[in-house]
Design an enzyme around this catalytic site. Structure first.
Site, PDB file in Angstrom:
ATOM      1  CD  GLU A 245       4.064   1.684   2.013  1.00 34.16           C
ATOM      2  OE1 GLU A 245       3.562   1.722   0.928  1.00 34.16           O
ATOM      3  OE2 GLU A 245       4.512   0.932   2.812  1.00 34.16           O
ATOM      4  CG  ASN A 374      14.950   5.948  -1.370  1.00 35.66           C
ATOM      5  OD1 ASN A 374      13.845   5.440  -1.168  1.00 35.66           O
ATOM      6  ND2 ASN A 374      15.712   6.488  -0.448  1.00 35.66           N
TER       7      ASN A 374
END
Ligand SMILES: Cc1cc2nc3c(=O)[nH]c(=O)nc-3n(C[C@H](O)[C@H](O)[C@H](O)COP(=O)(O)OP(=O)(O)OC[C@H]3O[C@@H](n4cnc5c(N)ncnc54)[C@H](O)[C@@H]3O)c2cc1C
Length: 390
Positions: A245, A374
């Site tokens: 992913e 992130n």
């Protein structure tokens, strides 16, 4: 590094381009995150499959062409260049399938991969729960052994399942040993979404599409044959899905090279109409350079993977940070270029490019969140690539 494509690769690219030019629907399909759009996208996936373009890198017996990773990248580049429909099959073919190839039994591969390639079965990802997102090991949904029936009984709640409202199956992690250390007592299950005891509730997104679903499981029976990998070893199996992913397969460079090209085109059209702020020209140039850099970086990764030098590991987190932040910057630049017309949606008469930029902008904002935020990727880079303390 030699970046010249071989004759075979160029021929593959030409064949893909010709097929896409002849077959991609002329206008965009309705969003694949709506019931109507999903059905049309599924039909498109079927067409891709019948022509042998759904899963180019897979073995022929599952509907692939045994293309190399480089050829797959070329296909992706052509796919986005042709502005072909969004891949609603992506969670299956780009995330679950690489994990099935690595951990699945022959029986599982034979039973599941062909149906996945043809989109007879479309898969949703069932990781997140109300109290387990970044802290995925906090999963509370559980599976209890049903010895009499050679299987498991699953209960709990999954959330944020992309297109879960329309999918047929879900792959997800469930706690099978509540006493074990958090990362150890989990197992990777393949769960039919239309089974007894499953309730799927759509969740409307910011842009109005029903792109998400919450999935409630109440004593849902899953046979042993639908456990992927070893019992209690689900974390290890799931990390393979996560590296697909974040790494190579979910967001190939073709997508961003195409967006950068469209941004250059948008700049040209705007510059013909009004005076464009020079900092915007710089931003467009940067977008183009970033997309090229990402493409080169990906080619390097593919070169290393093909030579057997490396397996995709924590460096997938670098990729994820790069593509997601690049995507936000590109769409922000488009919003700035469009000025007061930026927020016009498809239905508005004056909308530029049928409102695609604002839709893309809204989705780009999710990039730093999905596939692991992130912040979490930066933790991975710090600890596992740079060796910094936790
Ligand atoms: C468009 C989209 C599609 C998605 N599709 C799916 C799907 O199909 N299947 C699925 O299972 N999930 C899906 N998700 C969910 C996604 O995986 C989670 O939203 C994500 O993992 C973050 O979890 P959370 O929302 O619970 O936020 P939280 O984990 O609560 O995080 C909140 C904030 O805290 C920060 N944070 C948390 N822990 C740390 C830490 N240790 N260090 C630094 N910062 C930290 C996070 O970065 C974030 O900014 C999707 C999300 C989006 C936006």
């Amino acid at each position: 590094m030699d970046l010249t494509y071989s004759e075979r690769e160029e021929a593959f690219r030409r064949e893909a381009r010709e097929w896409l030019e002849a077959n991609v629907p002329p206008g965009p399909l309705p969003s694949g995150d709506t019931a109507e759009g999903f059905a049309l996208h599924r039909r498109w996936e079927r067409r891709l499959f019948e022509a042998g373009w759904a899963v180019v890198s897979w073995p022929r017996k599952y509907g692939g062409r045994e293309a190399s990773l480089t050829e797959w990248l070329l296909f992706e580049e052509e796919y986005y260049r042709a502005a072909a429909p969004q891949r609603i099959a992506q969670n299956g073919i780009f995330l679950l399938a690489p994990t099935l190839f690595e951990f699945g039994t022959e029986e599982q591969k034979d039973r599941l991969l062909g149906r996945m390639a043809s989109s007879e079965d479309v898969w949703a990802q069932g990781w997140s729960e109300p109290n387990a997102g970044s802290d995925l090991a906090g999963i509370q949904s559980r599976a209890e052994r049903d010895e009499a029936r050679d299987g498991w009984r699953l209960s709990g709640q999954k959330t944020w399942c992309t297109r879960g409202a329309f999918c047929d199956w879900l792959f997800g992690l469930f706690r099978t040993d509540p006493k074990a250390e958090r990362h150890r007592g989990l197992t990777y299950f393949l769960v039919p979404l239309r089974g007894k005891g499953v309730v799927v509730r759509p969740v409307r997104r910011l842009d109005g599409d029903e792109g998400f679903a919450e999935v409630f499981l109440d004593d849902v029976f899953v046979p042993d044959r639908d456990v992927l990998g070893r019992v209690h070893d689900g974390w290890h199996v799931a990390m393979s899905t996560a590296s697909s992913e974040r790494g190579l397969t979910l967001r190939s460079p073709g997508r961003f090279v195409a967006t950068a090209g469209r941004l250059v085109d948008l700049l040209r059209r705007e510059a013909a109409r009004v005076d464009v702020d020079p900092t915007l020209r710089d931003a467009v140039a940067r977008a183009w350079i970033d997309a090229q850099a990402y493409q080169l970086f990906t080619l390097q990764t593919v070169g290393r993977l093909q030579s057997g030098e490396v397996k995709m590991g924590p460096e997938a987190s670098l990729n994820k940070i790069f593509w997601s932040e690049m995507d936000v910057r590109m769409h922000e630049t488009a919003m700035r270029l469009l000025g007061e017309r930026a927020e016009l949606v498809d239905e508005a008469g004056e909308a530029v490019d049928r409102g695609a930029w604002v839709k893309g902008f809204q989705f780009a904002l999710a990039g730093p969140i999905y596939a692991g935020t992130n912040e979490i990727q930066r933790n991975v880079v710090a600890e596992r690539l740079l060796g910094l303390p936790r």
